[in-house]
Design a protein around this motif. Structure first.
Motif, mmCIF file in Angstrom:
data_model
loop_
_atom_site.group_PDB
_atom_site.id
_atom_site.type_symbol
_atom_site.label_atom_id
_atom_site.label_comp_id
_atom_site.label_asym_id
_atom_site.label_seq_id
_atom_site.Cartn_x
_atom_site.Cartn_y
_atom_site.Cartn_z
ATOM 1 N N THR A 1 28.942 45.396 43.254
ATOM 2 C CA THR A 1 27.718 44.913 43.882
ATOM 3 C C THR A 1 27.358 45.758 45.105
ATOM 4 O O THR A 1 26.194 46.130 45.287
ATOM 5 C CB THR A 1 27.875 43.428 44.265
ATOM 6 O OG1 THR A 1 28.165 42.685 43.070
ATOM 7 C CG2 THR A 1 26.620 42.879 44.901
ATOM 8 N N ALA A 2 28.354 46.090 45.925
ATOM 9 C CA ALA A 2 28.087 46.925 47.103
ATOM 10 C C ALA A 2 27.606 48.313 46.698
ATOM 11 O O ALA A 2 26.705 48.882 47.325
ATOM 12 C CB ALA A 2 29.349 47.025 47.962
ATOM 13 N N ALA A 3 28.189 48.866 45.635
ATOM 14 C CA ALA A 3 27.841 50.226 45.208
ATOM 15 C C ALA A 3 26.522 50.288 44.453
ATOM 16 O O ALA A 3 25.758 51.248 44.616
ATOM 17 C CB ALA A 3 28.969 50.800 44.345
ATOM 18 N N MET A 4 26.228 49.305 43.632
ATOM 19 C CA MET A 4 25.070 49.367 42.728
ATOM 20 C C MET A 4 23.880 48.512 43.171
ATOM 21 O O MET A 4 22.778 48.719 42.687
ATOM 22 C CB MET A 4 25.495 48.957 41.312
ATOM 23 C CG MET A 4 26.553 49.856 40.698
ATOM 24 S SD MET A 4 26.027 51.560 40.534
ATOM 25 C CE MET A 4 24.821 51.415 39.233
ATOM 26 N N ASN A 5 24.128 47.535 44.010
ATOM 27 C CA ASN A 5 23.074 46.640 44.489
ATOM 28 C C ASN A 5 22.235 46.062 43.336
ATOM 29 O O ASN A 5 21.009 46.185 43.324
ATOM 30 C CB ASN A 5 22.180 47.371 45.499
ATOM 31 C CG ASN A 5 21.321 46.413 46.284
ATOM 32 O OD1 ASN A 5 21.674 45.259 46.463
ATOM 33 N ND2 ASN A 5 20.174 46.890 46.738
ATOM 34 N N PRO A 6 22.907 45.426 42.362
ATOM 35 C CA PRO A 6 22.155 44.883 41.221
ATOM 36 C C PRO A 6 21.405 43.606 41.627
ATOM 37 O O PRO A 6 21.765 42.950 42.615
ATOM 38 C CB PRO A 6 23.265 44.549 40.221
ATOM 39 C CG PRO A 6 24.424 44.184 41.092
ATOM 40 C CD PRO A 6 24.331 45.115 42.278
ATOM 41 N N PRO A 7 20.395 43.235 40.845
ATOM 42 C CA PRO A 7 19.740 41.946 41.093
ATOM 43 C C PRO A 7 20.770 40.819 40.979
ATOM 44 O O PRO A 7 21.650 40.862 40.119
ATOM 45 C CB PRO A 7 18.692 41.847 39.981
ATOM 46 C CG PRO A 7 18.490 43.258 39.517
ATOM 47 C CD PRO A 7 19.790 43.965 39.744
ATOM 48 N N GLY B 1 26.438 37.996 34.378
ATOM 49 C CA GLY B 1 26.520 38.705 33.099
ATOM 50 C C GLY B 1 27.419 39.928 33.188
ATOM 51 O O GLY B 1 28.198 40.210 32.273
ATOM 52 N N ARG B 2 27.327 40.653 34.293
ATOM 53 C CA ARG B 2 28.161 41.848 34.483
ATOM 54 C C ARG B 2 29.631 41.445 34.539
ATOM 55 O O ARG B 2 30.483 42.118 33.966
ATOM 56 C CB ARG B 2 27.734 42.578 35.762
ATOM 57 C CG ARG B 2 28.559 43.785 36.127
ATOM 58 C CD ARG B 2 28.680 44.825 35.058
ATOM 59 N NE ARG B 2 27.428 45.257 34.517
ATOM 60 C CZ ARG B 2 27.303 46.140 33.526
ATOM 61 N NH1 ARG B 2 28.366 46.702 32.982
ATOM 62 N NH2 ARG B 2 26.129 46.467 33.059
#
Length: 190
Positions: free
Chosen positions: A24-30, A36-37
């Motif tokens: 999450t920190a690296a990719m900043n997904p919604p 789901g991830r």
């Protein structure tokens, strides 16, 4: 000091919250994609020949306080096989573009690098490169493949510097909208 420690499926599953935190920190997904991830990652741990490495920061002052190193990155992969979503989607696209023989040569006995992430506070320090080398060392597969955003990113530059070449470009996964490059290279890494 950064050290790389291997982990199998059981430990990977136990540390999934740490893994998701770094992702999450690296990719900043919604926010709505994180659950789901997590499910996808947990599933990956069940794939054949799964292997994970954690990049751990060993700091004597942290060790005294926390008694545990801080995980600052992770990378994992597994042997691709029919029935796995990424494998099947990429195989179909490569077969359409380059023919069955070329697609089979790349994906027939491939190590799929599924996730490689370093916390932003520790990027550009060679950790990602070292994790990829460590993860690919001693693998019996004939090739390594991965997908990455198809734009000039630090990750894209890293993969190219390790000898990965484009197999598919401007590729959009089913249900997605972002363009990806599917890159590969023969193993072993040199």
């Amino acid at each position: 000091m950064i050290e790389f420690r291997g982990a199998g499926p059981a430990e990977f599953g136990e540390r999934l919250e740490t893994v998701i935190g770094i992702y999450t920190a690296a990719m900043n997904p919604p926010e709505d994609q994180i659950t789901g991830r997590k499910t996808i990652m947990r599933n990956h741990g069940t794939y054949p020949h799964f292997q994970c490495y954690f990049a751990e920061l060993h700091d004597s002052s942290r060790a005294i306080r926390d008694l545990e190193p801080k995980v600052v990155g992770f990378a994992y992969g597994f042997r691709g096989a029919p029935g796995q979503w990424w494998h099947d989607v990429v195989l179909r696209a490569m077969t359409t573009q380059s023919g069955e023989q070329v697609a089979g040569a790349w994906l027939g006995h491939a190590f799929e690098l599924a996730e490689i992430h370093v916390h932003p506070d520790y990027q550009s320090k060679g950790i990602g490169r070292a994790m990829i080398r460590t993860l690919c060392a001693g693998r019996s597969e004939r090739s390594a493949l991965l997908s990455t955003h198809d734009r000039p990113t630090a990750a894209r530059h890293l993969y190219a510097s390790l000898g990965f070449t484009d197999l598919l470009s401007r590729f959009v996964f089913p249900g997605g909208y972002e363009e990806y490059a599917i890159v590969g290279r023969p193993l072993p890494l040199t």
